[in-house]
Design a protein around this motif. Structure first.
Motif, PDB file in Angstrom:
ATOM      1  N   LEU A 254       0.861  -1.226  -0.049  1.00 24.73           N
ATOM      2  CA  LEU A 254      -0.061  -0.103  -0.115  1.00 24.73           C
ATOM      3  C   LEU A 254       1.081   1.381  -0.001  1.00 24.73           C
ATOM      4  N   GLU A 255       1.945   1.195   0.828  1.00 28.23           N
ATOM      5  CA  GLU A 255       2.809   2.270   0.732  1.00 28.23           C
ATOM      6  C   GLU A 255       3.516   2.592  -0.388  1.00 28.23           C
ATOM      7  N   LEU A 256       3.950   1.766  -1.272  1.00 24.21           N
ATOM      8  CA  LEU A 256       4.348   1.850  -2.477  1.00 24.21           C
ATOM      9  C   LEU A 256       3.386   2.926  -3.413  1.00 24.21           C
ATOM     10  N   VAL A 257       1.935   2.345  -3.396  1.00 20.91           N
ATOM     11  CA  VAL A 257       1.238   3.191  -4.339  1.00 20.91           C
ATOM     12  C   VAL A 257       0.990   4.646  -3.539  1.00 20.91           C
ATOM     13  N   LYS A 258       0.738   4.519  -2.354  1.00 21.28           N
ATOM     14  CA  LYS A 258       0.515   5.896  -1.562  1.00 21.28           C
ATOM     15  C   LYS A 258       1.484   6.912  -1.828  1.00 21.28           C
ATOM     16  N   GLU A 259       2.830   6.495  -1.888  1.00 19.98           N
ATOM     17  CA  GLU A 259       3.910   7.424  -2.250  1.00 19.98           C
ATOM     18  C   GLU A 259       4.175   7.673  -3.693  1.00 19.98           C
TER      19      GLU A 259
ATOM     20  N   PHE B 265      -1.230  -8.616  -3.908  1.00 22.19           N
ATOM     21  CA  PHE B 265      -1.287  -9.455  -2.889  1.00 22.19           C
ATOM     22  C   PHE B 265      -1.841 -10.948  -3.156  1.00 22.19           C
ATOM     23  N   SER B 266      -1.240 -12.087  -2.803  1.00 19.48           N
ATOM     24  CA  SER B 266      -1.870 -13.180  -2.985  1.00 19.48           C
ATOM     25  C   SER B 266      -2.843 -13.514  -1.817  1.00 19.48           C
ATOM     26  N   PRO B 267      -3.711 -14.929  -1.895  1.00 14.35           N
ATOM     27  CA  PRO B 267      -4.333 -14.945  -0.675  1.00 14.35           C
ATOM     28  C   PRO B 267      -3.741 -15.244   0.456  1.00 14.35           C
ATOM     29  N   ASN B 268      -2.376 -15.475   0.309  1.00 16.17           N
ATOM     30  CA  ASN B 268      -1.755 -16.028   1.844  1.00 16.17           C
ATOM     31  C   ASN B 268      -1.200 -14.638   2.186  1.00 16.17           C
ATOM     32  N   GLY B 269      -1.612 -13.157   1.526  1.00 20.75           N
ATOM     33  CA  GLY B 269      -0.986 -12.196   1.932  1.00 20.75           C
ATOM     34  C   GLY B 269       0.292 -11.846   1.795  1.00 20.75           C
ATOM     35  N   ASN B 270       1.055 -12.448   0.918  1.00 21.12           N
ATOM     36  CA  ASN B 270       2.219 -11.822   0.457  1.00 21.12           C
ATOM     37  C   ASN B 270       2.286 -11.146  -0.838  1.00 21.12           C
ATOM     38  N   ASN B 271       3.230  -9.938  -0.693  1.00 21.53           N
ATOM     39  CA  ASN B 271       3.400  -9.327  -1.934  1.00 21.53           C
ATOM     40  C   ASN B 271       3.503 -10.027  -3.166  1.00 21.53           C
TER      41      ASN B 271
ATOM     42  N   LYS C  73      -6.013  -0.027   9.331  1.00 20.20           N
ATOM     43  CA  LYS C  73      -6.575  -1.211   9.904  1.00 20.20           C
ATOM     44  C   LYS C  73      -7.902  -1.432   9.094  1.00 20.20           C
ATOM     45  N   ASP C  74      -8.526  -0.607   8.584  1.00 16.02           N
ATOM     46  CA  ASP C  74      -9.802  -0.545   7.552  1.00 16.02           C
ATOM     47  C   ASP C  74      -9.426  -1.282   6.569  1.00 16.02           C
ATOM     48  N   PHE C  75      -8.144  -1.024   6.027  1.00 14.51           N
ATOM     49  CA  PHE C  75      -7.667  -1.523   4.790  1.00 14.51           C
ATOM     50  C   PHE C  75      -7.404  -3.114   5.014  1.00 14.51           C
ATOM     51  N   LEU C  76      -6.570  -3.365   6.110  1.00 20.56           N
ATOM     52  CA  LEU C  76      -6.299  -4.700   6.374  1.00 20.56           C
ATOM     53  C   LEU C  76      -7.468  -5.580   6.572  1.00 20.56           C
ATOM     54  N   ASP C  77      -8.553  -5.123   7.224  1.00 17.30           N
ATOM     55  CA  ASP C  77      -9.907  -5.556   7.387  1.00 17.30           C
ATOM     56  C   ASP C  77     -10.457  -6.314   6.177  1.00 17.30           C
ATOM     57  N   ARG C  78     -10.532  -5.201   5.032  1.00 18.46           N
ATOM     58  CA  ARG C  78     -11.033  -5.531   3.938  1.00 18.46           C
ATOM     59  C   ARG C  78      -9.987  -6.707   3.221  1.00 18.46           C
ATOM     60  N   ALA C  79      -8.716  -6.430   3.409  1.00 18.83           N
ATOM     61  CA  ALA C  79      -7.824  -7.595   2.491  1.00 18.83           C
ATOM     62  C   ALA C  79      -7.825  -8.713   3.306  1.00 18.83           C
ATOM     63  N   ASP C  80      -8.107  -8.736   4.694  1.00 19.31           N
ATOM     64  CA  ASP C  80      -8.189 -10.227   5.215  1.00 19.31           C
ATOM     65  C   ASP C  80      -9.375 -10.912   4.901  1.00 19.31           C
ATOM     66  N   LEU C  81     -10.684 -10.147   4.552  1.00 14.51           N
ATOM     67  CA  LEU C  81     -11.613 -10.788   3.991  1.00 14.51           C
ATOM     68  C   LEU C  81     -11.719 -11.279   2.689  1.00 14.51           C
ATOM     69  N   LEU C  82     -10.886 -10.638   1.709  1.00 18.61           N
ATOM     70  CA  LEU C  82     -10.814 -10.999   0.434  1.00 18.61           C
ATOM     71  C   LEU C  82      -9.596 -12.141   0.265  1.00 18.61           C
ATOM     72  N   CYS C  83      -8.638 -11.994   1.114  1.00 17.33           N
ATOM     73  CA  CYS C  83      -7.587 -13.111   0.861  1.00 17.33           C
ATOM     74  C   CYS C  83      -8.145 -14.597   1.657  1.00 17.33           C
ATOM     75  N   ALA C  84      -8.926 -14.507   2.709  1.00 16.78           N
ATOM     76  CA  ALA C  84      -9.615 -15.661   3.183  1.00 16.78           C
ATOM     77  C   ALA C  84     -10.727 -16.155   2.445  1.00 16.78           C
ATOM     78  N   SER C  85     -11.200 -15.356   1.348  1.00 14.78           N
ATOM     79  CA  SER C  85     -12.096 -15.869   0.321  1.00 14.78           C
ATOM     80  C   SER C  85     -11.192 -16.540  -0.924  1.00 14.78           C
ATOM     81  N   GLY C  86     -10.039 -16.360  -0.803  1.00 14.62           N
ATOM     82  CA  GLY C  86      -8.943 -17.013  -2.011  1.00 14.62           C
ATOM     83  C   GLY C  86      -8.629 -15.849  -3.060  1.00 14.62           C
ATOM     84  N   GLN C  87      -9.010 -14.775  -2.791  1.00 20.49           N
ATOM     85  CA  GLN C  87      -8.853 -14.029  -4.151  1.00 20.49           C
ATOM     86  C   GLN C  87      -7.622 -13.086  -3.989  1.00 20.49           C
TER      87      GLN C  87
END
Length: 479
Positions: A221-226, A234-240, A308-322
């Motif tokens: 996220l920081e790379l895009v913000k800056e 990032f993959s479903p396992n949370g890795n970039n 934290k809001d961003f990570l909440d969304r990311a956790d849900l998408l990753c958990a569903s395999g996206q």
């Protein structure tokens, strides 16, 4: 990079001074392995004061057979890969531990730095890219930490690219030892004496004890913000993951949204558009990737980005395999342009009627000399299709599809052209009840503790939201 004040600029150490400080530190000691573009990083250390203080060994296994003999064969016979970079830093770190006795050097902080790079080709068709990484210790005998990043070159001369590579390599080594307390600061310091016009970081991962509390999705996220890169994944396992690897020669279907949270409407749109996309004769399911995209503008909808809001969304998408993409693309045509850099295969966009209305709003294209016509030329000149999910008109209760959607008279003929040429495909397999779901209202229900929201989201999503207390006011206040 922008946003550097005059005072900050004056305080940036020169590349030579960075190397000198490292060379004069009696405990920092390691190896340099650079293949593909020459000894660009270590050259700076040799030219600074006391190079023997830092350099244990340097090598350039330029010949592929030599490289294979040292680091092993690559299954795909490729050399500019993350796997090759990892083998290089692992091998060299293990070697330095074997050859230098800890009894003789009890206070040494060992490191292995490596890069594997291909610069611009002679025809200037491919700009070049590469992997850089460092494996290092901040305390004697400490388990190693890692910083691994991928870069894209933007300069049109191989010698200039090599210079930029050398500077970033020095910045990386210096930052690892002296600026690693805050990875966000570290990312910015990688651009000392550089700019994103010269070299772009489009993937970065931090690992090990120094970065035990770092979430690499936030670093993406920081790379895009800056403004360092336009999009990260990032993959479903949370890795970039590297977008070029994910998208290369693939059919791509993407869904854009806030996903705050994923609703049953999102799920139905995903399933219906996926079915239609895969039914195309030209689309091979085995060579297809589906991307859930969030934009920086969406994440900033209420001001500054809430991590934290961003990570909440990311956790849900990753958990569903996206697979998740974060981008700086406000306009859809920029998404299509980006995907087209990596593939010539079929492209699809799944969206609701309200998003299609936005696409035909001329205000988004006033910065283009060709206005909306230029944008739509970029959007639809590829083999792109829009899969359109209907919506219910809040005033009349009518269901709106591409057939009865009213657009501004100035763009009506343009709109009809794309409808007539079957660029917009209505999703006919929809559930009318789901049209009553509005993501913003679902989010507000969660915040207010109204349990009705549970019927509006997939079962796994509801389970995770409750288990992890996602999006709640209580969580926000605790944080």
């Amino acid at each position: 990079m922008t946003g550097i004040s005059e005072d900050d600029f004056q305080n940036i150490l020169s590349i030579q001074n960075k190397c000198t400080r490292l060379n004069l530190n009696e405990n920092i000691y390691g190896t340099f392995a650079e293949i593909g573009a020459g000894q660009e990083t270590v050259r700076h250390f040799f030219r600074a004061q006391n190079p023997k203080g830092t350099i244990a060994k340097t090598l350039s296994a330029y010949d592929k057979d030599f490289s294979d003999a040292i680091y092993g064969l690559d299954p795909q016979n490729r050399y500019v890969t993350e796997a090759r970079l990892k083998r290089m830093i692992d091998y060299e770190a293990e070697l330095i531990e074997q050859r230098l006795s800890r009894q003789k050097y009890p206070n040494k902080l060992f490191f292995s730095y490596a890069n594997t790079v291909a610069t611009i080709d002679w025809a200037k068709k491919y700009k070049g890219h590469g992997w850089l990484g460092i494996k290092f210790q901040k305390e004697p005998k400490q388990a190693y930490s890692e910083i691994i990043l991928h870069v894209q070159f933007h300069e049109n001369n191989a010698s200039q690219q090599q210079i930029s590579l050398g500077i970033m390599g020095v910045n990386l080594i210096y930052a690892a030892f002296y600026q690693s307390e805050d990875p966000k600061v570290l990312i910015k310091k990688l651009y000392d004496h550089l700019s994103t016009d010269k070299i772009e970081i489009d993937s970065i991962n931090f690992r090990g004890p120094v970065f035990k509390d770092v979430d690499n999705r936030l670093m993406s996220l920081e790379l895009v913000k800056e403004g360092i890169t336009e999009a990260v994944m990032f993959s479903p396992n949370g890795n970039n993951i590297l977008p070029a690897n994910v998208l290369y020669k693939k059919n791509i279907l993407t869904l854009r949204g806030s996903f705050r949270p994923v609703t049953n409407l999102n799920l139905q749109m995903y399933m219906a558009s996926r079915k239609l996309f895969l039914e195309q004769e030209e689309v091979n399911p085995d060579k297809t990737v589906i991307i859930f995209e969030m934009t920086i503008n969406n994440l900033k909808a209420e001001g500054e980005i809430d991590e934290k809001d961003f990570l909440d969304r990311a956790d849900l998408l990753c958990a569903s395999g996206q697979t998740v993409m974060i981008s700086s693309f406000q306009e859809y045509y920029k998404v299509v342009e980006y995907f087209s850099q990596h593939t010539k295969k079929e492209l699809g966009l799944a969206m609701g009627v309200d998003s299609l209305i936005d696409i035909f709003n001329e205000k988004y294209y006033r910065h283009l000399s060709g206005g909306i016509l230029e944008a739509f030329g970029k959007l639809f000149f590829k083999s792109l299709k829009v899969y359109l999910y209907p919506m219910r008109d809040p005033k009349t209760g009518d269901i709106i599809t591409s057939k009865n959607l009213k657009v501004h008279p100035r763009v009506k003929e343009l709109y009809n052209f794309f409808i007539d040429n079957e660029k917009v495909i209505d999703i006919e397999d929809y559930d009318e009840e789901l049209l009553e779901i509005h993501p913003r209202k679902v989010y507000e229900m969660i915040r207010e503790g109204d349990d009705t929201w549970e019927t509006m989201v997939p079962g796994l999503t509801a389970k995770l939201i409750k288990e992890k207390n996602l999006f709640s006011k209580e969580k926000a206040s605790q944080e």
